[in-house]
Design an enzyme around this catalytic site. Structure first.
Site, PDB file in Angstrom:
ATOM      1  N   GLY A 213       3.194  -1.511  -2.406  1.00 48.53           N
ATOM      2  CA  GLY A 213       4.410  -2.275  -2.685  1.00 48.53           C
ATOM      3  C   GLY A 213       5.512  -1.761  -1.786  1.00 48.53           C
ATOM      4  N   ARG A 214       6.741  -1.858  -2.265  1.00 42.65           N
ATOM      5  CA  ARG A 214       7.872  -1.423  -1.440  1.00 42.65           C
ATOM      6  C   ARG A 214       7.764   0.058  -1.078  1.00 42.65           C
ATOM      7  NH1 ARG A 214       9.977  -3.829  -5.812  1.00 42.65           N
ATOM      8  NH2 ARG A 214      11.028  -5.833  -5.612  1.00 42.65           N
ATOM      9  N   ILE A 215       7.479   0.898  -2.086  1.00 37.47           N
ATOM     10  CA  ILE A 215       7.454   2.347  -1.830  1.00 37.47           C
ATOM     11  C   ILE A 215       6.222   2.705  -0.991  1.00 37.47           C
ATOM     12  CG2 ILE A 215       7.364   4.639  -2.895  1.00 37.47           C
ATOM     13  CD1 ILE A 215       8.869   3.358  -5.336  1.00 37.47           C
TER      14      ILE A 215
ATOM     15  N   THR B 151       3.889  10.325  -7.172  1.00 38.69           N
ATOM     16  CA  THR B 151       5.331  10.148  -7.398  1.00 38.69           C
ATOM     17  C   THR B 151       5.558   8.827  -8.148  1.00 38.69           C
ATOM     18  OG1 THR B 151       5.641   9.073  -5.242  1.00 38.69           O
ATOM     19  CG2 THR B 151       6.044  11.432  -5.333  1.00 38.69           C
TER      20      THR B 151
ATOM     21  N   ARG C 120       3.873   7.292 -11.780  1.00 38.89           N
ATOM     22  CA  ARG C 120       4.045   7.621 -13.193  1.00 38.89           C
ATOM     23  C   ARG C 120       2.891   8.532 -13.606  1.00 38.89           C
ATOM     24  NH1 ARG C 120       8.526   6.215 -12.751  1.00 38.89           N
ATOM     25  NH2 ARG C 120       9.682   4.632 -13.914  1.00 38.89           N
TER      26      ARG C 120
ATOM     27  N   GLU D   3       5.574  13.824 -19.837  1.00 39.16           N
ATOM     28  CA  GLU D   3       6.840  14.349 -19.336  1.00 39.16           C
ATOM     29  C   GLU D   3       7.854  14.548 -20.461  1.00 39.16           C
ATOM     30  OE1 GLU D   3       7.100  12.257 -15.517  1.00 39.16           O
ATOM     31  OE2 GLU D   3       9.261  12.509 -15.788  1.00 39.16           O
TER      32      GLU D   3
ATOM     33  N   HIS E 197      10.418  15.232 -11.608  1.00 37.59           N
ATOM     34  CA  HIS E 197      10.706  13.801 -11.412  1.00 37.59           C
ATOM     35  C   HIS E 197      11.963  13.597 -10.545  1.00 37.59           C
ATOM     36  CE1 HIS E 197       9.786   9.662 -13.357  1.00 37.59           C
ATOM     37  NE2 HIS E 197      10.317   9.491 -12.172  1.00 37.59           N
TER      38      HIS E 197
HETATM   39  C1  GLV Z   1      11.944   6.159 -11.256  1.00 37.23           C
HETATM   40  O1  GLV Z   1      11.035   6.808 -11.666  1.00 37.23           O
HETATM   41  C2  GLV Z   1      11.969   4.729 -11.171  1.00 37.23           C
HETATM   42  O2  GLV Z   1      11.065   4.045 -11.697  1.00 37.23           O
HETATM   43  O3  GLV Z   1      12.927   4.202 -10.568  1.00 37.23           O
END
Ligand code: GLV
Length: 310
Positions: A154-156, A223, A225, A254, A272
């Protein structure tokens, strides 16, 4: 007057963003309100600015009869029961784009930290155990020519892939619409990095079976979930030496971290911090507050997650 409950101290002053028509009830603390406090506050609220620590479930919705918007200060909305909000005519909004570059940067910080054993090096030095430069001290993985597997483009994921070019890595990816099959990606990658949202389909996506499909000595980065990875199975894969290391910014329960991870030298563990830059946090807060205020004024939000028909 319309009331917005803001469930945490933010990096901007909420009253400046929402304008005079909205009365801000601010939980001005670094730590979340207790569940009891949260339910009491939403009982009087027309809008809620929620963080990923606030579970917006049926119980909360029942406690909040006037609620019209849940503006989530995150791109992920796994803390929100979106169908239940839609059924009640409550808008859910998130903060896409704002989080992309900072999260991709932090992903690379973890890839480099694990591949080049930064945590181990720092601990060794601070403990006074650095005696002399030696050709065999803390050797790691050379990234040039190695293979990066991106789970979820996706974007990330795309922003992570862009940075991979600078490091000379080969990149493979899976997406819900294409790329290579997950098994193949796991079998070919020296570094596997997770960028899918947490849904029923991705919960424990990386379990004991998938970890066994990874290359011996490979590195896992998360990074996204925590619950995308079966943390207990990850500990076993690290203990057996099958995996070479892990870089984790998120955890299954978490803020708790599996005790089998805490003492390990081959993992890098962060609280996080994916989006934790001044610029990103200001943008996230502004986006969420703006959308909350828009809905309360009767306008559609700019970053809706659901579709609400008045
Ligand atoms: C951070 O964890 C987000 O989902 O923006």
């Amino acid at each position: 007057m319309l009331r917005l409950f803001v469930a945490r101290k933010l990096s901007v002053d909420p009253r400046r963003v929402v304008g005079p028509e909205v009365d801000v009830d601010l939980w001005d603390d670094e730590l979340p309100p207790s569940r009891t406090e949260l339910l009491a506050r939403v009982a009087r609220a027309d809008g809620l600015l929620a963080l990923l620590t606030e579970k917006v479930d049926r119980e909360l919705l029942e406690a909040a009869p006037s609620l019209r918007v849940v503006a989530n200060h995150a791109v992920g909305v796994d803390n929100v029961d979106v169908p239940a909000c839609t059924a009640r005519g409550i808008w859910v909004t998130n903060t896409p784009d704002a989080v992309t570059e900072s999260t991709a940067d932090l992903t690379w910080a973890l890839i480099l930290a694990v591949a080049r054993r930064l945590g181990e090096g720092e601990r060794l030095l601070r403990a006074g155990r650095y005696k002399a430069w030696t050709p065999t001290l803390l050797l790691g993985l050379e990234l040039r020519g190695a293979t990066l597997g991106i789970v979820g483009l996706g974007r990330i994921g795309e922003a992570v892939a862009r940075r991979a070019r600078g490091f000379g890595m080969h990149v493979f990816h899976t997406t819900s619409r294409g790329g290579i099959p997950l098994e193949e990606l796991l079998a070919r990658s020296d570094v596997v990095t997770l960028h899918c949202p947490l849904t029923a389909a991705t919960r424990h996506l990386i379990d004991a079976r998938r970890l066994a499909q990874m290359k011996r000595g490979a590195i896992l980065i998360n990074t996204a979930r925590g619950p995308v990875v079966d943390e207990a199975a990850l500990v076993v894969a690290l203990e057996s030496g099958h995996l070479g290391g892990a870089g984790l910014d998120v955890f299954e329960n978490e803020p708790l971290v599996h005790p089998g991870l805490i003492g390990r030298e081959d993992v890098v563990l962060l609280p996080h911090l994916g989006t934790a830059t001044h610029a990103t946090r200001e943008q996230m807060a502004t986006m969420a507050l703006t959308d909350a205020a828009r809905v309360l004024r009767g306008e559609p939000p700019q970053h809706p997650v659901n579709e609400v028909h008045p």
